[in-house]
Write an enzyme that holds these catalytic residues in place. Sequence first.
Site, short mmCIF file in Angstrom:
data_model
loop_
_atom_site.label_atom_id
_atom_site.label_comp_id
_atom_site.label_asym_id
_atom_site.label_seq_id
_atom_site.Cartn_x
_atom_site.Cartn_y
_atom_site.Cartn_z
N ASN A 179 48.64 39.97 43.56
CA ASN A 179 47.84 40.10 42.35
C ASN A 179 48.31 39.19 41.21
O ASN A 179 47.73 39.23 40.12
CB ASN A 179 47.86 41.56 41.86
CG ASN A 179 49.26 42.05 41.50
OD1 ASN A 179 50.24 41.34 41.67
ND2 ASN A 179 49.34 43.26 41.00
N LYS A 180 49.33 38.38 41.44
CA LYS A 180 49.87 37.57 40.36
C LYS A 180 49.07 36.27 40.19
O LYS A 180 48.18 35.96 40.96
CB LYS A 180 51.35 37.25 40.62
CG LYS A 180 52.23 38.49 40.65
CD LYS A 180 52.12 39.30 39.36
CE LYS A 180 53.10 40.46 39.29
NZ LYS A 180 52.79 41.54 40.22
#
Length: 363
Positions: A179-180
Site C-alpha cells: 500500500n505504500k
Amino acid sequence: MGGNELEYIHNAFDSNWISQYGSNIDEFEKNLENYLGNNSFVTALSSGTAAIHLALRLLNVEECDFVICQSFTFVASANPILYLKAVPVFVDSESQTWNLCPNALEDAIKYCIQQGKKPKAIIAVSLYGMPFMAEEILQISKKYEIPIVEDSAEALGSQYKGQPCGTFGDLSVISFNGNKIITTGGGGILISRNPHFKSRAFILATQAKDKAEFYSHSELGYNYRMDNIAAGIGRGQMETLDEKIKQKRKNHDFYQELVKNSENIELFSAPNNDFFSNYWLNTVILKNELSKEKLREIFTQNDIETRYLWKPMHLQPLYKKCKFFGNNLSGTLFDTGLCLPSGTNLTNDYISRISEVLENEIH
C-alpha cells in the site's frame, strides 16, 4: 506497476539469483542511497517492521529498557519493542503535523530518568507522509543523548526544509508494503548514517552467520533480507517514484479545492512551506454533526472505500498498561478522522464519483 519491473524480474531469473542475493538487491540499495543522499547507507529487508526491529537491536535495546514511541501510528512501529522485551512508553501528537509532541516527549524522558533508566531510543513517525517536527525532536534527542529511530515507512519522497525523510534519524526506516507509494510487494529498508551499521544490519538480517567454513552462529540473527525478485520490482518502481509523488500531491490539491469552504470537513495539510508531504494518504477531520461513521457509510453505499485513522497505541488492548504522555489529541483525531481514496490510479471518473459524495456533505 508501471516501470520496468518485469525486466528486472527476468534478470533475476536469467542470472538464476532468485533468493536473498543478487544484483537487483545491490542496485536497489544504490538507487535509494543516491535518492536519499545525506550520507545514507541502505540495507534492503523483508519489511519495515523488520527494519525497526534491527534498528533497536543495533542500538542495544534489551529486556526492561525504556523505548519511547509515538502513539498515533500503526502497530508495526511499536511491536518490535516487545520483540526485545523492552518497555514501550507512548507519547501523544501535536496538532500541526499529528506527530510526536515535543513537550510530551520531554515529559516522558524525564519520567524514565526518574525511574532510574534513560530511554534507549525514541521512535519518531512521519504519519501519513507528513514529516515530524524534526528540529524540535532532534534538539531534544541531542539534549538527552537519546538516539532517534525515524519511522518514515509512509514518507518516501517527503521532505522537511528540503531534507528527505529517512535521513533525520540515527537509524531510519522506509516501508515498501503493497500500500505504500512504491512497493516491492512487501519489504522495507534500514537507513544508517555509517557503513558499520549497514554491515551489522546485513549480518543480523542473514541469520548472523560467523565467518567460518561451516555454519557457525555466535549471536541471534533473523531471516530478514529482501530477496532479489522483490528488489527487482523495487528498481522498476523507483523509475516512477517522482511521478507517483506528483499524483499523490495532485490528489491532495483536488481534496483541498473541494473542501476549502466546508464547515464540516477539514483536510489535513502541511502547516507551512517547511513541510513537503508526499500525501501518501489524504485524511480529513469531521466537525459539527458529521461523524466518521456517517460519512464512511455514505461512501460505502456508493462503493467507495474509506478507512478510519490509526487507532493510537495507548488505546490498543495490547498496550493498555503502558505509560502515556500527552493530552490525548491522537485519541480525538481517531474519533473524528477518516482516510479518503488516495491511490496514484485515481481516474477522472473516480474523482467525479468522490466529488458527488462529498459535495452533499460539505456544508
